[in-house]
Write a protein that holds these residues in place. Structure first.
Motif, PDB file in Angstrom:
ATOM      1  N   ASP A 162       0.834  -1.207   0.000  1.00  0.00           N
ATOM      2  CA  ASP A 162       0.000   0.000   0.000  1.00  0.00           C
ATOM      3  C   ASP A 162       0.867   1.255   0.000  1.00  0.00           C
ATOM      4  OD1 ASP A 162      -2.263  -1.513  -0.075  1.00  0.00           O
ATOM      5  OD2 ASP A 162      -2.884  -1.152   1.992  1.00  0.00           O
ATOM      6  N   LEU A 207      -2.619   4.811  -5.554  1.00  0.00           N
ATOM      7  CA  LEU A 207      -3.581   4.677  -4.459  1.00  0.00           C
ATOM      8  C   LEU A 207      -3.518   5.952  -3.625  1.00  0.00           C
ATOM      9  CD1 LEU A 207      -5.403   2.489  -2.929  1.00  0.00           C
ATOM     10  CD2 LEU A 207      -3.379   2.075  -1.524  1.00  0.00           C
ATOM     11  N   PRO A 208      -4.661   6.545  -3.275  1.00  0.00           N
ATOM     12  CA  PRO A 208      -4.601   7.715  -2.388  1.00  0.00           C
ATOM     13  C   PRO A 208      -4.142   7.289  -1.001  1.00  0.00           C
ATOM     14  CG  PRO A 208      -6.773   7.491  -3.438  1.00  0.00           C
ATOM     15  CD  PRO A 208      -6.030   6.215  -3.678  1.00  0.00           C
ATOM     16  N   PRO A 209      -3.560   8.211  -0.249  1.00  0.00           N
ATOM     17  CA  PRO A 209      -3.263   7.881   1.152  1.00  0.00           C
ATOM     18  C   PRO A 209      -4.542   7.468   1.869  1.00  0.00           C
ATOM     19  CG  PRO A 209      -2.296   9.985   0.532  1.00  0.00           C
ATOM     20  CD  PRO A 209      -3.199   9.590  -0.593  1.00  0.00           C
ATOM     21  N   ALA A 210      -4.367   6.737   2.971  1.00  0.00           N
ATOM     22  CA  ALA A 210      -5.547   6.244   3.681  1.00  0.00           C
ATOM     23  C   ALA A 210      -6.364   7.384   4.258  1.00  0.00           C
ATOM     24  CB  ALA A 210      -5.135   5.283   4.789  1.00  0.00           C
ATOM     25  N   ARG A 211      -5.676   8.355   4.821  1.00  0.00           N
ATOM     26  CA  ARG A 211      -6.389   9.416   5.542  1.00  0.00           C
ATOM     27  C   ARG A 211      -5.430  10.588   5.658  1.00  0.00           C
ATOM     28  NH1 ARG A 211      -6.769  10.832  10.987  1.00  0.00           N
ATOM     29  NH2 ARG A 211      -8.804  11.583  11.664  1.00  0.00           N
ATOM     30  N   THR A 212      -5.816  11.749   5.178  1.00  0.00           N
ATOM     31  CA  THR A 212      -4.885  12.873   5.184  1.00  0.00           C
ATOM     32  C   THR A 212      -5.477  14.059   5.919  1.00  0.00           C
ATOM     33  OG1 THR A 212      -5.730  13.651   3.071  1.00  0.00           O
ATOM     34  CG2 THR A 212      -3.827  12.200   3.010  1.00  0.00           C
ATOM     35  N   ALA A 213      -4.764  14.494   6.955  1.00  0.00           N
ATOM     36  CA  ALA A 213      -5.180  15.689   7.680  1.00  0.00           C
ATOM     37  C   ALA A 213      -4.010  16.631   7.937  1.00  0.00           C
ATOM     38  CB  ALA A 213      -5.828  15.295   9.012  1.00  0.00           C
ATOM     39  N   LEU A 230      -3.873  20.115   6.570  1.00  0.00           N
ATOM     40  CA  LEU A 230      -5.130  20.306   5.823  1.00  0.00           C
ATOM     41  C   LEU A 230      -6.308  20.606   6.732  1.00  0.00           C
ATOM     42  CD1 LEU A 230      -4.735  17.302   3.369  1.00  0.00           C
ATOM     43  CD2 LEU A 230      -4.276  19.710   2.892  1.00  0.00           C
ATOM     44  N   ALA A 231      -6.057  20.693   8.046  1.00  0.00           N
ATOM     45  CA  ALA A 231      -7.168  20.931   8.971  1.00  0.00           C
ATOM     46  C   ALA A 231      -7.506  22.411   9.029  1.00  0.00           C
ATOM     47  CB  ALA A 231      -6.818  20.423  10.355  1.00  0.00           C
TER      48      ALA A 231
END
Lengths: 290, 236
Positions: free
Chosen positions: A271, A280-286, A289-290
């Protein structure tokens, strides 16, 4: 991205696929797990575990690759056929591969519900692909340098190991298609360590892109093998990090299927490479970006 | 005339180009879309009020404008849209003037959608049409040790003023947004201070007859940044 597509069972994949094939041994003596899944209950637990861990395929084998006590076709069937049927019943959507070179075993496991015949000994039984064709199953063609099944390489040399791998795999793949296996159900595998010393396996890994360029889905079986152990001077049981390094390089070159013992770690490496490659996009990106 | 106000965060993680395989803030985008959809359901015109980026390093439009456009695109409703950008550090007086201008133009939105006298709709007697203000505004980004700006204990008090002002919109509460101190908000990384003050001035300029009630208001801070998703609607 190339326009490669291939099919395993009812699933279709493209060149971005990086699939985990989990090894499930129905053997008392395989080199890595040393019979841990020899008992049927333990083997079932292993299948449930790897499915939970995200394996795409299970590869069930009834005979260890290394030399040892001869196991006939009937005993091989006893080890794997009913087990395949039971796994199929419990996991209707799971892709099931069986590691065998024998056509008679291949026929029995396909009747029991298997999807893939993993011919780990490079076409030793030429009728195996004909059975695959009859059942519209997938088949894995492997390079062994022409050695007899269950023998270790001894003083084998190639002028150009990759050229020999290419020539052998293309010949086997073309023959599989010629006898009726669907073009998109033929997988190739350079078979690290099989008919190869460590120098050969290392070179094949380094030049894996040449095999990807052949346009067939590419399987690599790297897990805890001697070429990893000799590269790092580590015994079986301490080769995971080296295996994962080779996995990452193979993934970056574009291999599609990874036959492994450790599913979780392999899935993470694949992955990660898929994310780095932009597949594949990253699983979860913050972050930021918050 | 301003009939609805919707307040949404300006977090880039709401943008499709920054979506991972799973949402970083589960449900946030859906709540924003739902609030915007409700707020623009009857709108002939939408005015997006957003701040300029505090640390621009690209030539792309401001993040607030992009978030607003993405949310509006999700509603699939026909209306005209104009963008009002306010400098993130605009003085209060500038925000007030901009707010009054927004209110005045909203009172002259025609059935065609654009304000009378603008280059889009020069002149005419058309009746003013419903206008929604879409305000892209966050509270402090210093609400916890893991927050983008680390913890500043003052953040909670300032954010409390923002939340109470929005929740008290029906009792002229929005006017309290004008009390927010620009320098303190800058310290606390309150990205929405200027747009909120534009909002307060715009609603205030419309007078008591245009009082807004709170239809919905949800507050969260999953990353130490205050997010408010609120829909305010004119009482009928």
């Amino acid at each position: 991205m190339s326009d490669l597509t291939f099919r395993l069972g009812s699933r279709e994949y493209d060149s971005r696929a990086r699939l985990v094939m989990a090894i499930v041994n129905r053997t008392p003596d395989s080199f890595y797990d040393k019979g841990a899944t020899w008992r049927e209950g333990a083997a079932f637990d292993r299948v449930r575990q790897v499915v939970e861990q995200g394996a795409d395929i299970v590869d069930i084998g009834g005979i260890k690759a290394a030399p040892g006590v001869e196991i006939g076709a009937d005993e091989e069937k006893e080890r794997v056929v009913d087990f395949v049927a039971a796994v199929r019943a419990e996991h209707p959507d799971l892709l099931i591969s069986v590691d065998t070179w024998r056509a008679s075993v291949g026929r029995a496991v396909l009747e029991a519900g298997a999807d893939i015949l993993n011919d780990a000994w490079g076409g030793a039984d030429p009728e195996l692909v004909e059975v695959a064709a009859e059942f519209d199953a997938a088949v894995v063609c492997t390079h062994t340098g022409g050695v007899t099944p269950r023998t270790r390489p001894h003083r084998i040399e190639y002028d150009d190991v990759v050229a020999d791998v290419v020539q052998s795999l293309v010949r086997q793949a073309d023959r599989a298609v010629s006898v009726g296996v669907s073009r998109d159900r033929v997988v190739i595998d350079p078979a690290h360590d099989f008919g190869k010393n460590t120098w050969h396996s290392v070179e094949v890994t380094r030049r894996l892109d040449e095999l990807v360029a052949l346009g067939w889905p590419l399987l690599v079986s790297l897990s805890n093998k001697d070429f990893v152990g000799e590269s790092l001077d580590l015994p079986v049981g301490e080769r995971l990090t080296g295996t994962l390094a080779a996995t990452a390089i193979s993934a970056w070159h574009g291999a599609h299927i990874y036959r492994v013992h450790e599913v979780v770690e392999t899935r993470q490496v694949l992955d990660m490479v898929s994310v780095l490659a932009g597949d594949l996009p990253p699983a979860r990106t913050a972050r930021g970006l918050a | 005339m301003i009939t609805d106000v919707v307040i949404v965060p300006g977090a880039p993680l709401l943008l499709p180009e920054y979506q991972g395989r799973t949402a970083a803030a589960p449900g946030l985008l859906e709540r924003c879309v739902e609030a915007v959809r409700d707020a623009v359901a009857k709108a002939a015109h939408v005015v997006v009020v957003h701040a300029t980026d505090r640390e621009p390093r690209s030539t792309r439009p401001a993040l607030g404008a992009r978030v607003a456009d993405h949310l509006l695109a999700e509603t699939h409703v026909g209306f005209s849209v104009e963008h009002v950008a306010v400098a993130w550090d605009a003085p209060r007086e500038e925000c007030v003037a901009l707010g009054r201008e927004v209110a005045e133009r909203a009172d002259h939105v025609t059935s065609g959608g654009a304000a009378q006298g603008s280059v889009l709709a020069p002149g005419g007697d058309a009746k003013a049409r419903p206008t929604t203000l879409l305000v892209v505004a966050d509270g402090s980004a210093r609400r916890s040790e893991k927050a983008p700006g680390h913890l500043d204990p003052r953040s909670h008090e300032v954010d409390g003023v923002i939340v109470e002002a929005i929740r008290g919109a029906g009792e002229d509460g929005l006017a309290r947004l004008l009390d927010l101190d620009p320098d303190l908000c800058a310290d606390l990384l309150v990205a929405g201070r200027a747009p909120l003050q534009v909002l307060a001035a715009a609603v205030g300029a419309a007078g008591p007859a245009a009082a807004l009630g709170v239809t919905s208001c949800e507050v969260s801070d999953p990353f130490g940044v205050l997010y408010v998703v609120a829909h305010l609607a004119r009482a009928h």
